[in-house]
Design an enzyme around this catalytic site. Structure first.
Site: not given
Length: 495
Positions: A83-84, A246
Site C-alpha cells: 500500500q501507499h 496487500d
C-alpha cells in the site's frame, strides 16, 4: 475442467505468484522473486518499478511450472500490492522516477504540513475518515512537488503499486476503494477522491487530472494486452480483477470478509485488521478505517517493527531462526524483568514516529541471550496487543485470530499471541494470504455473480488444524503484568 486463477502479490521484499484451482480450492503452485530497496539516510525507501515487472514474470513462470499447468488455462488474474507507494507516469505511460514506498519517511515534514492544513487529527478524521500518516501517498506528492517539480509537470497518471501492475497488464488506469483508502486524498465514507487536497498541493490542476478511475471490488480492469499475454505465456482472454492493497487481499485470503474474525500478520511490520459492514470511523488516530476489497470496510492498525526487530537481535547474536526460538523459549514470561521497546523504525502504533529502540531492566544476573531474545518477541507482540485493544475499544468483536506472515511459523510466537491477546489463534494453510486473496478475488470477478465471495472463501481458505493454539489462563495473567510494564514504559516516552 479446472478453474484456474493467478494471484500476484507485489510486496516490499519481493513478488509472489500463486496458481489456484477455485473449484477444488487447491493451491497448485507457487513462485517468488526478490526486489531490492533504494535507501537513503534521510529515510528514503524507494524501488525501481522495472524490478516489479521482472519479478512478476519470474514468479508467474515459476508458479505455472510448479503447478504443472499451461498459462493458457488461466481464466483470471488478481494483483495485490504494497500500500501507499507512489508511481508517477507521463502521458505515454513511462515511469518518471523510482516509486516511493510505504516505509519511506522522507516526506514526514510534508505530512505534518498537510495535517496542520487539514486541522490536525480532528480535521483529517472529519474530512477523510482517517488521520493521514507519514507513510501515506499524499505527502509523497507534496514532497515531489518540492524536490522534483519537473517530474510533477510531466505527470499524467498517479498510481499505487498494484494499480501500476494492473496498467502494465491491461493498459488501463484504474484503482479500487481498498488501496485508494491509504492515499490520503480519498474519503473512506463516500468512497470518492478528495480533489481539494490535490488542488492545495498543486493549484495548476495537474494532479486531479492524473487520478485513475475508481472501480468496485468485483469489477474487472480488463483483459491482458496481447504482448503481455505472449510474454507471460498466459491466456490472452484472461480477465484482470480490480485487485487491491496487500492488507485488503490478505483479508480475503484469510476468509476475513465478515465480522468476528481478526487477521494478524507477523511480517517485517505487523498488522491487525477485521471486517466491518459499515464505515465506523474511529476517533483513535492510530486506527485506519480503510475500505476493504470485498465491499465493506477494514479497520486496521499497523506497527512498523516486528520480525525486523527480532531478526536484528538474531543477527546480533549470529543465531539461526531455530536457535533464536529455542533460546527465547528458555526464558520465563516477562524475560526476567528485561523489556524491549523495539521501535527501530520509529513507530506508528503506539504513535511514536521519532522514537528509537531501547532495552530496559537489565541487571548483571538477567542480561542473557535468552532473555534478550524473548524480550524482542514480547516487545513486538505487545505493540500488536496495544493496537488490538484500540480496535476492540472501537467495537470490534473477535472470536478468533487468523495468523499469517513469517512469525506465524513459530509455535512459541503463536502461543505468545494467544496468551497476550487472550484469544484462540490459528494459521491458514496458505501463508501467502495476499496472493491467495488476489486469486480468489479474480475468481469472484470472473464468475460475475454466479458465485459469492463467501462461497469461494469457504472452499479456498483452509485452516491448519495442527496450528490451533488456545490461551493458557496462567500465562494470560503473567503476560498481563508484563504488558502493563510495557504500557508504563511507553507512557514515559510520550511524556
Amino acid at each position: 475442467m479446472k478453474h484456474l486463477y493467478l494471484g500476484i502479490d507485489c510486496g516490499t521484499q519481493g513478488t509472489k505468484a500463486l496458481v489456484l484451482d477455485s473449484q477444488s480450492g487447491q493451491v497448485l503452485g507457487l513462485g517468488a522473486a526478490a526486489h531490492t530497496l533504494i535507501q537513503g539516510e534521510n529515510g528514503r525507501r524507494e524501488q525501481d518499478t522495472g524490478q516489479w515487472l521482472e519479478a512478476l514474470q519470474i514468479a508467474t513462470r515459476q508458479a505455472l511450472n510448479n503447478a504443472g499447468v499451461s498459462g493458457l488455462q488461466i481464466q483470471g488474474i488478481g494483483v495485490s500490492g504494497q500500500q501507499h507507494g507512489l508511481v508517477l507516469l507521463d502521458a505515454d505511460g513511462n515511469v518518471l522516477r523510482p516509486a516511493k514506498l510505504w516505509c519511506d519517511t522522507e516526506s514526514s515534514a510534508e505530512n505534518q504540513q498537510l495535517l496542520d492544513w487539514l486541522g490536525g487529527d480532528t480535521g483529517s478524521l472529519e474530512r477523510l475518515g482517517l488521520v493521514i500518516a507519514p507513510g501515506y501517498t499524499v505527502s509523497k506528492l507534496l514532497w515531489t512537488r518540492r524536490h522534483h517539480p519537473q517530474v510533477l509537470e510531466q505527470t499524467a497518471h498517479i498510481l499505487l503499486p498494484h494499480d501500476y501492475l494492473n496498467f502494465w497488464l491491461t493498459g488501463r488506469y484504474c484503482s479500487e476503494y481498498g488501496d485508494a483508502s491509504g492515499t490520503g486524498y480519498f474519503n473512506v465514507r463516500t468512497r470518492q477522491w478528495d480533489l481539494g487536497i490535490l488542488r492545495h498541493i498543486d493549484p495548476s490542476g495537474v494532479l486531479e487530472q492524473a487520478l485513475p478511475q475508481l472501480l468496485e471490488p468485483h469489477q474487472a480492469v480488463g483483459t491482458l494486452r496481447p504482448h503481455v499475454a505472449h510474454l507471460l505465456g498466459l491466456n490472452p482472454n484472461a480477465v484482470v480483477s480490480s485487485g487491491g492493497g496487500d492488507n485488503m487481499l490478505g483479508a480475503i485470503g484469510t476468509g476475513n470478509i465478515s465480522p468476528g474474525i481478526i487477521t494478524m500478520s507477523l511480517g517485517s511490520s505487523g498488522t491487525v485488521y477485521a471486517f466491518n459492514a459499515q464505515a465506523q470511523i474511529s476517533p483513535d488516530a492510530s486506527v485506519a478505517s480503510f475500505c476493504s476489497s470485498s465491499g465493506g470496510w477494514l479497520p486496521l492498525i499497523c506497527t512498523l517493527n516486528l520480525t525486523n526487530a527480532t531478526s536484528a537481535v538474531r543477527d546480533l547474536f549470529g543465531l539461526s531462526v531455530e536457535a533464536f526460538n529455542t533460546l527465547a523459549s528458555q526464558a520465563p514470561i516477562g524475560a526476567d524483568g528485561v523489556s524491549m521497546l523495539p521501535f527501530l523504525n520509529g513507530e506508528r502504533v503506539p504513535a511514536l514516529p521519532h522514537a528509537t529502540g531501547s532495552v530496559q531492566g537489565l541487571t548483571l544476573t538477567n542480561m542473557t541471550q535468552a532473555n534478550l531474545c524473548r524480550a524482542a518477541i514480547e516487545g513486538t507482540t505487545f505493540g500488536l496487543r496495544y493496537g488490538l485493544d484500540l480496535l476492540r475499544r472501537n467495537g470490534l468483536q473477535s472470536q478468533a485470530i487468523r495468523l499469517v506472515g513469517g512469525g506465524s511459523k513459530s509455535a512459541l510466537w503463536r502461543q505468545m499471541v494467544a496468551d497476550i491477546m487472550n484469544t484462540p489463534v490459528v494459521c491458514t494453510e496458505q501463508s501467502e494470504a495476499a496472493a491467495l486473496g488476489a486469486a480468489i478475488q479474480a475468481a469472484w470477478c470472473v464468475s460475475a455473480g454466479a458465485e459469492t465471495l463467501e462461497d469461494l472463501c469457504q472452499r479456498c481458505v483452509r485452516l491448519e488444524s495442527n496450528s490451533q493454539t488456545h490461551p493458557d489462563p496462567t500465562h494470560v495473567l503473567a503476560y498481563e503484568q508484563a504488558y502493563q510494564r510495557y504500557r508504563e514504559q511507553v507512557s514515559a516516552l510520550t511524556e
